[in-house]
Design an enzyme around this catalytic site. Sequence first.
Site, PDB file in Angstrom:
ATOM      1  N   SER A   1       0.829  -1.203   0.000  1.00 34.82           N
ATOM      2  CA  SER A   1       0.000   0.000   0.000  1.00 34.82           C
ATOM      3  C   SER A   1       0.861   1.251   0.000  1.00 34.82           C
ATOM      4  CB  SER A   1      -0.877  -0.017   1.263  1.00 34.82           C
ATOM      5  OG  SER A   1      -1.409   1.262   1.520  1.00 34.82           O
TER       6      SER A   1
ATOM      7  N   TYR B   1      -1.572  -0.522  10.897  1.00 37.72           N
ATOM      8  CA  TYR B   1      -1.903  -1.135   9.588  1.00 37.72           C
ATOM      9  C   TYR B   1      -0.750  -0.903   8.615  1.00 37.72           C
ATOM     10  CZ  TYR B   1      -3.612  -1.060   4.794  1.00 37.72           C
ATOM     11  OH  TYR B   1      -3.732  -1.231   3.436  1.00 37.72           O
TER      12      TYR B   1
ATOM     13  N   LYS C   1       2.224  -3.569   6.692  1.00 43.03           N
ATOM     14  CA  LYS C   1       2.607  -3.586   5.271  1.00 43.03           C
ATOM     15  C   LYS C   1       4.111  -3.369   5.134  1.00 43.03           C
ATOM     16  CE  LYS C   1      -1.503  -4.104   3.425  1.00 43.03           C
ATOM     17  NZ  LYS C   1      -1.873  -5.374   2.776  1.00 43.03           N
TER      18      LYS C   1
HETATM   19  C1  WQD Z   1      -9.486   9.133   1.576  1.00 42.74           C
HETATM   20  C2  WQD Z   1      -9.718  10.618   1.824  1.00 42.74           C
HETATM   21  C3  WQD Z   1      -9.941  11.169   4.151  1.00 42.74           C
HETATM   22  C4  WQD Z   1     -13.686   8.962   4.781  1.00 42.74           C
HETATM   23  C5  WQD Z   1      -6.533   4.182   3.444  1.00 42.74           C
HETATM   24  C6  WQD Z   1      -5.295   3.356   3.704  1.00 42.74           C
HETATM   25  C7  WQD Z   1      -4.781   2.800   2.401  1.00 42.74           C
HETATM   26  C8  WQD Z   1      -5.859   1.962   1.778  1.00 42.74           C
HETATM   27  C9  WQD Z   1      -7.084   2.854   1.511  1.00 42.74           C
HETATM   28  C10 WQD Z   1      -6.903  -0.093   2.418  1.00 42.74           C
HETATM   29  C11 WQD Z   1      -8.936  11.164   3.006  1.00 42.74           C
HETATM   30  C12 WQD Z   1     -11.246  11.443   3.407  1.00 42.74           C
HETATM   31  C13 WQD Z   1     -12.550   9.491   4.191  1.00 42.74           C
HETATM   32  C14 WQD Z   1     -14.696   9.826   5.259  1.00 42.74           C
HETATM   33  C15 WQD Z   1     -13.414  11.713   4.522  1.00 42.74           C
HETATM   34  N1  WQD Z   1      -6.102   0.860   2.635  1.00 42.74           N
HETATM   35  N2  WQD Z   1     -12.427  10.857   4.067  1.00 42.74           N
HETATM   36  N3  WQD Z   1     -14.526  11.191   5.107  1.00 42.74           N
HETATM   37  O1  WQD Z   1      -6.991   7.039   4.298  1.00 42.74           O
HETATM   38  O2  WQD Z   1      -6.360   7.663   1.891  1.00 42.74           O
HETATM   39  O3  WQD Z   1      -6.185   5.280   2.643  1.00 42.74           O
HETATM   40  O4  WQD Z   1      -7.517   3.422   2.769  1.00 42.74           O
HETATM   41  O5  WQD Z   1      -7.481  -0.403   1.447  1.00 42.74           O
HETATM   42  O6  WQD Z   1      -3.639   2.004   2.661  1.00 42.74           O
HETATM   43  O7  WQD Z   1      -4.287   4.188   4.250  1.00 42.74           O
HETATM   44  O8  WQD Z   1      -8.414   6.292   2.330  1.00 42.74           O
HETATM   45  O9  WQD Z   1     -10.809   6.430   1.810  1.00 42.74           O
HETATM   46  O10 WQD Z   1     -10.089   6.439   4.246  1.00 42.74           O
HETATM   47  O11 WQD Z   1      -9.670   8.465   2.829  1.00 42.74           O
HETATM   48  O12 WQD Z   1     -13.290  12.946   4.400  1.00 42.74           O
HETATM   49  O13 WQD Z   1     -15.766   9.378   5.818  1.00 42.74           O
HETATM   50  O14 WQD Z   1     -11.103  10.808   2.156  1.00 42.74           O
HETATM   51  O15 WQD Z   1      -9.684  12.220   5.093  1.00 42.74           O
HETATM   52  O16 WQD Z   1      -8.551  12.505   2.685  1.00 42.74           O
HETATM   53  P1  WQD Z   1      -6.955   6.685   2.856  1.00 42.74           P
HETATM   54  P2  WQD Z   1      -9.824   6.852   2.842  1.00 42.74           P
END
Ligand code: WQD
Length: 334
Positions: A124, A148, A152
């Site tokens: 990731s 997490y 990785k």
């Molecule tokens: C994306 C953006 C949040 C939810 C993580 C892991 C990565 C992979 C994908 C597993 C960010 C914003 C999110 C919400 C929001 N792991 N957000 N409101 O954190 O980039 O990556 O998930 O598959 O390894 O690190 O993904 O989708 O959680 O967030 O504003 O309810 O959306 O702040 O900017 P992330 P995400």
Amino acid sequence: MSTILVTGGTGYLGSHMLTELVRQGYDTLCVDNLHNSSPAVLDAVRTITGKAIPFIKADAADTAVMDKLFSSRRIDAVIHFAGHKAVGESVAHPLMYYRNNYDSALTMLEMCLKYGSALVFSSSATVYGVPHFLPLTEEHPLSAVNPYGRTKLYIEETIRDVSAAHPDFNVSILRYFNPVGAHESGLIGENPNGIPNNLMPFVCQTAAGIRKELHVFGNDYDTPDGTGVRDFIHVTDLIAGHIAALKKLETRPGCIIHNLGTGQGTSVLEMVRRFEEINGVRVPYRIVERRPGDVASCYADPSKARRELGWEAQKGLDDMVRDSWLWQQHSMAR
Ligand code: WQD
């Protein structure tokens, strides 16, 4: 490499992987402990592909069961998805993450070495930690900001140690950015248990009226509209990257590492607005506090995968938001 074992094969990425492997003519096996998925996914894969995929309900960390499987038939390569993947849950339950994610990876490594199988590891972009520069290349320094991400990172380091000790071991480390979207049929997709952690399933459930409103975690980042910027990649493009890696492993390259991203950064609000526009729905949202551990921007330099694997993402935001919504509607109709 005709026989491929997919661990975590009833999950979001695993189910799309199974579907594409069958379509490409690979002999495919699935292992999953069903901790965070349903066996009904295999029925959906069968509907799409017309083939029933041999399924072993087991923990990929279970050495005895895995040894019995590997000794019973030739497995040319393993695509290892199995593992817990929720950042917030990993902070609350680190030991569960280390035990599960690390044990299953170690067992897969032992099996691949013992039986001469190649390995594709689901890593990731989280291993890049807080970006020192953008776009992120594979040479960016590695670090992790949550358990997490550390699982990785530690598994990657372990793979590099094993590769140094066994140069004839062929392994691909694929660093995913943000997988979104679903198969065009709408029959398989991201199906998180409980309240979604990731953005896209939350957007879908809000548009469907399951959630009252989307909380946007901060709009005071140093980004064009203040909200987080990510490299969202359509799941079918991500899966195509795995097929390209499998083909590369047949050339016996040893240990190879590639980003799987589009190279395009998209903000949270850009994604929300595109979702509304393409699908003709509303996604009520409210700006709230930043989420601890989030970085402002994270997007890939995908040129190494283009150069070495002959792969690059084909689908854009419109496909991502359209296919995500189609999946959401199908999953509510069931
Ligand atoms: C994306 C953006 C949040 C939810 C993580 C892991 C990565 C992979 C994908 C597993 C960010 C914003 C999110 C919400 C929001 N792991 N957000 N409101 O954190 O980039 O990556 O998930 O598959 O390894 O690190 O993904 O989708 O959680 O967030 O504003 O309810 O959306 O702040 O900017 P992330 P995400």
